[in-house]
Design a protein around this motif. Structure first.
Motif, mmCIF file in Angstrom:
data_model
loop_
_atom_site.group_PDB
_atom_site.id
_atom_site.type_symbol
_atom_site.label_atom_id
_atom_site.label_comp_id
_atom_site.label_asym_id
_atom_site.label_seq_id
_atom_site.Cartn_x
_atom_site.Cartn_y
_atom_site.Cartn_z
ATOM 1 N N LEU A 5 0.800 -1.222 0.000
ATOM 2 C CA LEU A 5 0.000 0.000 0.000
ATOM 3 C C LEU A 5 0.834 1.274 0.000
ATOM 4 C CD1 LEU A 5 -2.850 -1.061 2.451
ATOM 5 C CD2 LEU A 5 -2.923 -0.953 -0.039
ATOM 6 N N VAL A 6 2.116 1.152 0.304
ATOM 7 C CA VAL A 6 2.995 2.324 0.323
ATOM 8 C C VAL A 6 4.144 2.073 -0.638
ATOM 9 C CG1 VAL A 6 4.493 3.793 1.734
ATOM 10 C CG2 VAL A 6 2.412 2.825 2.731
ATOM 11 N N ASP A 7 4.259 2.923 -1.629
ATOM 12 C CA ASP A 7 5.319 2.801 -2.628
ATOM 13 C C ASP A 7 6.595 3.429 -2.071
ATOM 14 O OD1 ASP A 7 7.064 3.165 -4.816
ATOM 15 O OD2 ASP A 7 5.384 3.254 -6.211
ATOM 16 N N ILE A 11 8.314 7.359 -1.445
ATOM 17 C CA ILE A 11 8.783 7.841 -0.131
ATOM 18 C C ILE A 11 10.233 8.311 -0.233
ATOM 19 C CG2 ILE A 11 9.341 7.119 2.239
ATOM 20 C CD1 ILE A 11 6.330 7.443 1.797
ATOM 21 N N GLN A 12 11.072 7.516 -0.873
ATOM 22 C CA GLN A 12 12.486 7.880 -0.998
ATOM 23 C C GLN A 12 12.655 9.157 -1.832
ATOM 24 O OE1 GLN A 12 14.960 6.620 0.818
ATOM 25 N NE2 GLN A 12 13.352 5.363 1.745
ATOM 26 N N ASN A 69 0.786 6.330 -1.638
ATOM 27 C CA ASN A 69 -0.385 5.450 -1.583
ATOM 28 C C ASN A 69 -0.918 5.269 -3.003
ATOM 29 O OD1 ASN A 69 -1.638 6.583 1.621
ATOM 30 N ND2 ASN A 69 -0.513 4.730 1.162
ATOM 31 N N ARG A 70 -0.123 4.575 -3.800
ATOM 32 C CA ARG A 70 -0.411 4.426 -5.230
ATOM 33 C C ARG A 70 -1.736 3.690 -5.487
ATOM 34 N NH1 ARG A 70 2.956 4.947 -9.574
ATOM 35 N NH2 ARG A 70 4.821 4.928 -8.277
ATOM 36 N N GLU A 71 -2.010 2.614 -4.755
ATOM 37 C CA GLU A 71 -3.235 1.844 -4.967
ATOM 38 C C GLU A 71 -4.476 2.693 -4.676
ATOM 39 O OE1 GLU A 71 -5.376 -2.255 -3.416
ATOM 40 O OE2 GLU A 71 -3.239 -1.996 -3.041
ATOM 41 N N ARG A 104 -7.055 1.479 5.198
ATOM 42 C CA ARG A 104 -5.895 0.586 5.177
ATOM 43 C C ARG A 104 -4.641 1.311 4.719
ATOM 44 N NH1 ARG A 104 -8.644 -2.655 1.661
ATOM 45 N NH2 ARG A 104 -6.722 -3.149 0.554
ATOM 46 N N SER A 105 -4.773 2.220 3.767
ATOM 47 C CA SER A 105 -3.628 2.973 3.246
ATOM 48 C C SER A 105 -3.067 3.926 4.290
ATOM 49 C CB SER A 105 -4.024 3.742 1.987
ATOM 50 O OG SER A 105 -4.393 2.850 0.962
#
Length: 118
Positions: A5-7, A11-12, A69-71, A104-105
């Motif tokens: 759920l977290v790309d 983040i980086q 949160n790409r999804e 959830r994200s």
């Protein structure tokens, strides 16, 4: 679960573009905003307010992608597109899925925050 759920690439990139020290604040702000947006969306779905669903989905899509949160971003963009296409029944069919995925994200991003940023 968090990884789905977290790309982490996003983040980086955020860390590179800003600073690791601001990430917790950015995430907290995003979560607060997304909680409010989810409540508004929940009511908009209940009211069948397609214009408001379109607006909130658009904003949710943009802010979600910015923090990885790409999804959620993809699903919100799909709901927005269905609003534009005036496919009301399809839009309304995404109500619970969108709200659940938002929750959830946010949790996944909060878990990612707990790991820390360096």
């Amino acid at each position: 679960m968090t990884g789905e759920l977290v790309d982490e690439t996003i983040i980086q990139q955020m860390i590179e573009d800003t600073d690791a020290s601001v990430m917790p604040m950015l995430i907290d702000h995003y979560i607060e905003e997304t909680q409010q947006r989810s409540q508004v969306l929940d009511q908009a779905f209940a009211d069948k307010n397609i214009a408001l669903i379109k607006f909130e989905s658009h904003t949710l899509s943009s802010t979600s992608l910015a923090l990885g949160n790409r999804e959620l971003s993809t699903l919100a963009r799909r709901v927005e597109a269905l609003c534009v296409e005036n496919k009301i029944d399809e839009v309304l069919s995404y109500h619970q899925q969108l709200i659940d995925l938002a929750l959830r994200s946010m949790e996944a991003l909060n878990q990612r925050k707990e790991i820390g940023f360096s």
